[in-house]
Design a protein around this motif. Structure first.
Motif, PDB file in Angstrom:
ATOM      1  N   GLU A 273       0.840  -1.193   0.000  1.00 45.28           N
ATOM      2  CA  GLU A 273       0.000   0.000   0.000  1.00 45.28           C
ATOM      3  C   GLU A 273       0.885   1.257   0.000  1.00 45.28           C
ATOM      4  OE1 GLU A 273      -3.010  -0.075   3.148  1.00 45.28           O
ATOM      5  OE2 GLU A 273      -2.478  -2.172   3.441  1.00 45.28           O
ATOM      6  N   VAL A 274       0.508   2.234  -0.812  1.00 45.31           N
ATOM      7  CA  VAL A 274       1.220   3.507  -0.862  1.00 45.31           C
ATOM      8  C   VAL A 274       0.302   4.551  -0.235  1.00 45.31           C
ATOM      9  CG1 VAL A 274       2.285   5.234  -2.337  1.00 45.31           C
ATOM     10  CG2 VAL A 274       2.446   2.819  -2.941  1.00 45.31           C
ATOM     11  N   SER A 275       0.579   4.904   1.004  1.00 47.07           N
ATOM     12  CA  SER A 275      -0.291   5.838   1.722  1.00 47.07           C
ATOM     13  C   SER A 275      -0.025   7.287   1.335  1.00 47.07           C
ATOM     14  CB  SER A 275      -0.118   5.667   3.239  1.00 47.07           C
ATOM     15  OG  SER A 275       1.238   5.846   3.604  1.00 47.07           O
ATOM     16  N   ASN A 276       1.226   7.611   0.931  1.00 46.94           N
ATOM     17  CA  ASN A 276       1.552   8.971   0.505  1.00 46.94           C
ATOM     18  C   ASN A 276       2.251   8.917  -0.854  1.00 46.94           C
ATOM     19  OD1 ASN A 276       2.036  11.671   0.320  1.00 46.94           O
ATOM     20  ND2 ASN A 276       3.442  11.802   2.039  1.00 46.94           N
ATOM     21  N   PRO A 277       1.466   8.814  -1.945  1.00 45.61           N
ATOM     22  CA  PRO A 277       2.074   8.631  -3.268  1.00 45.61           C
ATOM     23  C   PRO A 277       2.852   9.834  -3.773  1.00 45.61           C
ATOM     24  CG  PRO A 277      -0.299   8.975  -3.449  1.00 45.61           C
ATOM     25  CD  PRO A 277       0.009   8.839  -1.989  1.00 45.61           C
ATOM     26  N   SER A 278       2.588  11.025  -3.243  1.00 50.17           N
ATOM     27  CA  SER A 278       3.276  12.227  -3.740  1.00 50.17           C
ATOM     28  C   SER A 278       4.784  12.133  -3.554  1.00 50.17           C
ATOM     29  CB  SER A 278       2.731  13.465  -3.021  1.00 50.17           C
ATOM     30  OG  SER A 278       1.355  13.636  -3.270  1.00 50.17           O
ATOM     31  N   GLU A 279       5.220  11.539  -2.430  1.00 50.58           N
ATOM     32  CA  GLU A 279       6.659  11.447  -2.166  1.00 50.58           C
ATOM     33  C   GLU A 279       7.344  10.498  -3.137  1.00 50.58           C
ATOM     34  OE1 GLU A 279       7.138  10.434   1.911  1.00 50.58           O
ATOM     35  OE2 GLU A 279       6.464  12.379   2.665  1.00 50.58           O
ATOM     36  N   ILE A 280       6.593   9.544  -3.691  1.00 54.64           N
ATOM     37  CA  ILE A 280       7.166   8.585  -4.632  1.00 54.64           C
ATOM     38  C   ILE A 280       7.166   9.146  -6.044  1.00 54.64           C
ATOM     39  CG2 ILE A 280       6.846   6.286  -5.637  1.00 54.64           C
ATOM     40  CD1 ILE A 280       5.708   5.392  -2.994  1.00 54.64           C
ATOM     41  N   LEU A 281       6.104   9.890  -6.397  1.00 60.51           N
ATOM     42  CA  LEU A 281       5.969  10.405  -7.756  1.00 60.51           C
ATOM     43  C   LEU A 281       6.882  11.590  -8.040  1.00 60.51           C
ATOM     44  CD1 LEU A 281       2.086  10.196  -8.088  1.00 60.51           C
ATOM     45  CD2 LEU A 281       3.777   8.640  -9.048  1.00 60.51           C
ATOM     46  N   ILE A 282       7.434  12.183  -6.980  1.00 60.59           N
ATOM     47  CA  ILE A 282       8.362  13.299  -7.155  1.00 60.59           C
ATOM     48  C   ILE A 282       9.785  12.778  -6.969  1.00 60.59           C
ATOM     49  CG2 ILE A 282       9.103  15.528  -6.252  1.00 60.59           C
ATOM     50  CD1 ILE A 282       6.226  15.996  -5.348  1.00 60.59           C
ATOM     51  N   SER A 283      10.633  12.941  -7.979  1.00 62.68           N
ATOM     52  CA  SER A 283      12.005  12.436  -7.892  1.00 62.68           C
ATOM     53  C   SER A 283      12.844  13.339  -6.988  1.00 62.68           C
ATOM     54  CB  SER A 283      12.630  12.370  -9.294  1.00 62.68           C
ATOM     55  OG  SER A 283      12.638  13.645  -9.886  1.00 62.68           O
ATOM     56  N   HIS A 284      13.760  12.711  -6.282  1.00 64.61           N
ATOM     57  CA  HIS A 284      14.646  13.450  -5.376  1.00 64.61           C
ATOM     58  C   HIS A 284      16.004  13.639  -6.059  1.00 64.61           C
ATOM     59  CE1 HIS A 284      11.721  12.890  -2.133  1.00 64.61           C
ATOM     60  NE2 HIS A 284      11.620  11.636  -2.534  1.00 64.61           N
ATOM     61  N   LYS A 285      16.379  14.869  -6.264  1.00 59.60           N
ATOM     62  CA  LYS A 285      17.655  15.148  -6.935  1.00 59.60           C
ATOM     63  C   LYS A 285      18.402  16.249  -6.191  1.00 59.60           C
ATOM     64  CE  LYS A 285      14.921  17.834 -10.263  1.00 59.60           C
ATOM     65  NZ  LYS A 285      13.617  17.401  -9.775  1.00 59.60           N
ATOM     66  N   ASP A 286      19.720  16.176  -6.216  1.00 58.91           N
ATOM     67  CA  ASP A 286      20.551  17.119  -5.476  1.00 58.91           C
ATOM     68  C   ASP A 286      20.651  18.467  -6.196  1.00 58.91           C
ATOM     69  OD1 ASP A 286      21.011  15.208  -3.531  1.00 58.91           O
ATOM     70  OD2 ASP A 286      22.766  14.412  -4.579  1.00 58.91           O
ATOM     71  N   GLU A 287      20.727  18.442  -7.508  1.00 57.71           N
ATOM     72  CA  GLU A 287      20.889  19.687  -8.253  1.00 57.71           C
ATOM     73  C   GLU A 287      19.623  19.989  -9.043  1.00 57.71           C
ATOM     74  OE1 GLU A 287      23.088  18.255 -12.298  1.00 57.71           O
ATOM     75  OE2 GLU A 287      24.321  18.386 -10.484  1.00 57.71           O
ATOM     76  N   GLU A 288      19.372  21.285  -9.242  1.00 59.02           N
ATOM     77  CA  GLU A 288      18.184  21.697  -9.985  1.00 59.02           C
ATOM     78  C   GLU A 288      18.438  21.567 -11.485  1.00 59.02           C
ATOM     79  OE1 GLU A 288      17.148  25.595  -8.757  1.00 59.02           O
ATOM     80  OE2 GLU A 288      16.332  24.966  -6.826  1.00 59.02           O
ATOM     81  N   LEU A 289      17.468  21.001 -12.186  1.00 57.97           N
ATOM     82  CA  LEU A 289      17.574  20.801 -13.627  1.00 57.97           C
ATOM     83  C   LEU A 289      16.446  21.538 -14.328  1.00 57.97           C
ATOM     84  CD1 LEU A 289      18.244  16.948 -13.594  1.00 57.97           C
ATOM     85  CD2 LEU A 289      19.944  18.755 -13.825  1.00 57.97           C
ATOM     86  N   SER A 290      16.722  22.024 -15.512  1.00 55.11           N
ATOM     87  CA  SER A 290      15.677  22.729 -16.264  1.00 55.11           C
ATOM     88  C   SER A 290      14.693  21.725 -16.856  1.00 55.11           C
ATOM     89  CB  SER A 290      16.309  23.562 -17.380  1.00 55.11           C
ATOM     90  OG  SER A 290      16.979  22.725 -18.306  1.00 55.11           O
ATOM     91  N   GLY A 291      13.475  22.186 -17.115  1.00 55.95           N
ATOM     92  CA  GLY A 291      12.475  21.343 -17.758  1.00 55.95           C
ATOM     93  C   GLY A 291      11.624  20.514 -16.823  1.00 55.95           C
ATOM     94  N   THR A 292      11.682  20.773 -15.523  1.00 55.56           N
ATOM     95  CA  THR A 292      10.846  20.036 -14.573  1.00 55.56           C
ATOM     96  C   THR A 292      10.014  21.019 -13.759  1.00 55.56           C
ATOM     97  OG1 THR A 292      12.530  20.011 -12.827  1.00 55.56           O
ATOM     98  CG2 THR A 292      12.530  18.168 -14.375  1.00 55.56           C
ATOM     99  N   ALA A 293       8.770  20.616 -13.476  1.00 58.38           N
ATOM    100  CA  ALA A 293       7.870  21.424 -12.660  1.00 58.38           C
ATOM    101  C   ALA A 293       6.924  20.490 -11.929  1.00 58.38           C
ATOM    102  CB  ALA A 293       7.085  22.416 -13.525  1.00 58.38           C
ATOM    103  N   ILE A 294       6.492  20.910 -10.754  1.00 57.88           N
ATOM    104  CA  ILE A 294       5.619  20.088  -9.907  1.00 57.88           C
ATOM    105  C   ILE A 294       4.182  20.597 -10.024  1.00 57.88           C
ATOM    106  CG2 ILE A 294       5.217  19.179  -7.594  1.00 57.88           C
ATOM    107  CD1 ILE A 294       7.902  18.386  -8.820  1.00 57.88           C
ATOM    108  N   ALA A 295       3.252  19.672 -10.298  1.00 56.74           N
ATOM    109  CA  ALA A 295       1.835  20.016 -10.428  1.00 56.74           C
ATOM    110  C   ALA A 295       1.051  19.412  -9.271  1.00 56.74           C
ATOM    111  CB  ALA A 295       1.277  19.503 -11.748  1.00 56.74           C
ATOM    112  N   SER A 296       0.053  20.145  -8.817  1.00 58.69           N
ATOM    113  CA  SER A 296      -0.864  19.643  -7.797  1.00 58.69           C
ATOM    114  C   SER A 296      -2.125  19.177  -8.499  1.00 58.69           C
ATOM    115  CB  SER A 296      -1.190  20.753  -6.789  1.00 58.69           C
ATOM    116  OG  SER A 296      -2.076  20.277  -5.805  1.00 58.69           O
ATOM    117  N   THR A 297      -2.367  17.858  -8.482  1.00 60.09           N
ATOM    118  CA  THR A 297      -3.498  17.286  -9.192  1.00 60.09           C
ATOM    119  C   THR A 297      -4.387  16.511  -8.233  1.00 60.09           C
ATOM    120  OG1 THR A 297      -4.144  15.879 -11.055  1.00 60.09           O
ATOM    121  CG2 THR A 297      -2.236  15.189  -9.791  1.00 60.09           C
ATOM    122  N   LEU A 298      -5.505  16.054  -8.733  1.00 56.28           N
ATOM    123  CA  LEU A 298      -6.448  15.261  -7.942  1.00 56.28           C
ATOM    124  C   LEU A 298      -6.739  13.971  -8.686  1.00 56.28           C
ATOM    125  CD1 LEU A 298      -9.072  17.939  -6.818  1.00 56.28           C
ATOM    126  CD2 LEU A 298      -7.493  16.746  -5.325  1.00 56.28           C
TER     127      LEU A 298
END
Length: 453
Positions: A273-298
């Motif tokens: 069971e994935v109780s908090n899917p947002s933490e999995i769907l967002i990749s964790h990276k040390d440096e900022e890269l262009s071309g990525t943005a986070i959306a709040s969806t339902l």
């Protein structure tokens, strides 16, 4: 014995005809109509002496009916409980469909091994040894689970009377057959008859029955459409077999909302069971890269934070490419046209690739603003601040339109530690004293100037 009756059914869509014809008028498929016996003898498949002696029900006034809340059976699975509306309703019939190999049998087997109720798991597709091997991989214990490999409904009902289970699981309805219909298992008439027998059993004994249903190449549950009308709940198990995430969605639910979803992760030891899917769907990276943005969806009633990735490059072969994964390609073309016409960004001669991470598909128009941010970030080669997120729909005039349930989206972003969320200027926000900064924007140009100066 009554007279044998036959009719003709389309094996693709279930349409019924009085005589054979080459093409089905409903689904337009050729050579799918076959003759089937629909009545052989008048017998009752499920019959118990204690039940058959009951009196016929009498009509009651609506205010005389007991409206006490039905006690639900806890499945010990939080995601499945959420989708069902709080648990299994006694006497209900639940149909679970999904692609081959997506994890339908694994989900129901691991639930039946953990249930505190006596469970009979009937399989017409695997032997008892095969099920035992899978059960040992999932969980070593399961004292309340009984395994039966049988396809004839008359034999299944005999074992049910002998064992007296509290929950019955059938894997799958397309493998069952009854003696009272002379046709092959999986045919239209067999599916309809065996389902009717199981419904009669469930309603008279108050024992819930869970069915696994195969699906066709179009993604619909195989068999007649009446099968979905007969059952109380229809669940769909979705996901890409190449990704580890699965979504359990309710298509029909007589006892709860159809807006809830459950999310699982496929592991070697079964489904987690994935109780908090947002933490999995967002990749964790040390440096900022262009071309990525986070959306709040339902997804249903559940707010999620997902990552949008875009790559904009010069078209090498003359005709620019437009490729999307998990997002509507026509909507991407519309957004690119809006950026070109309304905001002045020259993207007509460039390749644009868009990806929603995690292997999920999103239809929520509220992610449009994040798509715009990711495309402009890749085009300018300037990264978007990783603490920013977006929730807004883009209109054809370049305006940022309001989205529904914006308060929930803002609360989810705040809970996950984002510092700023971009929403439409026209949204009515009821939240007060939030820890996240809310940026109100009216046009695409406002977003571009905020992000890239």
């Amino acid at each position: 014995m009554s007279k044998v009756k036959t009719t003709f059914f389309c094996q693709n869509c279930g349409a019924q005809y009085s005589k054979w014809q080459g093409q089905c008028n409903s689904c337009k498929e050729w050579n799918t109509i076959a003759e089937e016996i629909i009545q052989k003898q008048e017998k009752v498949a499920w019959k118990s002496e204690s039940i058959s002696s009951n009196k016929a029900p009498k009509p009651l006034r609506i205010n005389e009916i007991d409206s006490a809340q039905e006690i639900r059976m806890d499945t010990t699975d939080g995601e499945l409980n959420r989708v069902l509306g709080g648990g299994i309703v006694p006497g209900s019939l639940i149909l679970l469909g999904g692609e081959p190999g997506i994890g339908k049998s694994t989900l129901l087997l691991q639930i039946s091994l953990k249930l505190p109720y006596k469970t009979l798991y009937v399989s017409g597709e695997e032997s008892q040894k095969q099920i035992k091997m899978r059960a040992e991989r999932i969980t070593p214990s399961g004292d309340n689970c009984y395994i039966l490999t049988e396809t004839k409904t008359q034999n299944i009902f005999k074992q049910i009377e002998s064992i007296q289970p509290e929950i019955v699981i059938i894997d799958s309805i397309q493998t069952l057959h009854t003696d009272y219909i002379e046709s092959t298992p999986g045919s239209i008439s067999q599916i309809r008859e065996t389902t009717a027998e199981l419904i009669k059993f469930a309603k008279e004994t108050n024992i819930p029955v869970i069915l696994i249903g195969h699906i066709t190449k179009d993604g619909n549950i195989a068999g007649p459409k009446i099968l979905e009308h007969m059952v109380d709940t229809v669940l769909q198990f979705e996901g890409d077999r190449n990704h580890v995430y699965r979504i359990l969605r309710s298509l029909k639910n007589r006892f709860g909302s159809t807006a809830e979803i459950g999310i699982y992760e496929m592991l070697g030891s079964g489904l987690r069971e994935v109780s908090n899917p947002s933490e999995i769907l967002i990749s964790h990276k040390d440096e900022e890269l262009s071309g990525t943005a986070i959306a709040s969806t339902l997804e249903g009633m559940r707010p999620l934070m997902i990552e949008i990735q875009a790559l904009v490059s010069t078209a090498v072969y003359g005709t620019p490419q437009r490729s999307t994964t998990g997002y509507n390609a026509k909507r991407l073309n519309m957004i690119l046209a809006v950026l070109e016409k309304r905001a002045g960004f020259r993207l007509g001669a460039k390749d644009v690739f868009l990806n929603v991470t995690g292997g999920i598909s999103v239809d929520d128009p509220a992610i449009d603003l994040a798509v715009v941010a990711a495309i402009l970030s890749s085009n300018e080669d300037i990264p978007v601040n990783k603490d920013f997120c977006f929730a807004g729909e883009v209109g054809l005039a370049g305006e940022i339109r309001p989205v529904n349930r914006v308060d929930q989206r803002i609360q989810e972003a705040e809970k996950l530690g984002f510092s700023t969320i971009f929403v439409s200027k026209y949204n009515k926000i009821a939240l007060k004293n939030t820890g996240i900064k809310i940026r109100l924007v009216a046009k695409i140009e406002d977003v571009a100037s905020e992000l890239f100066g």
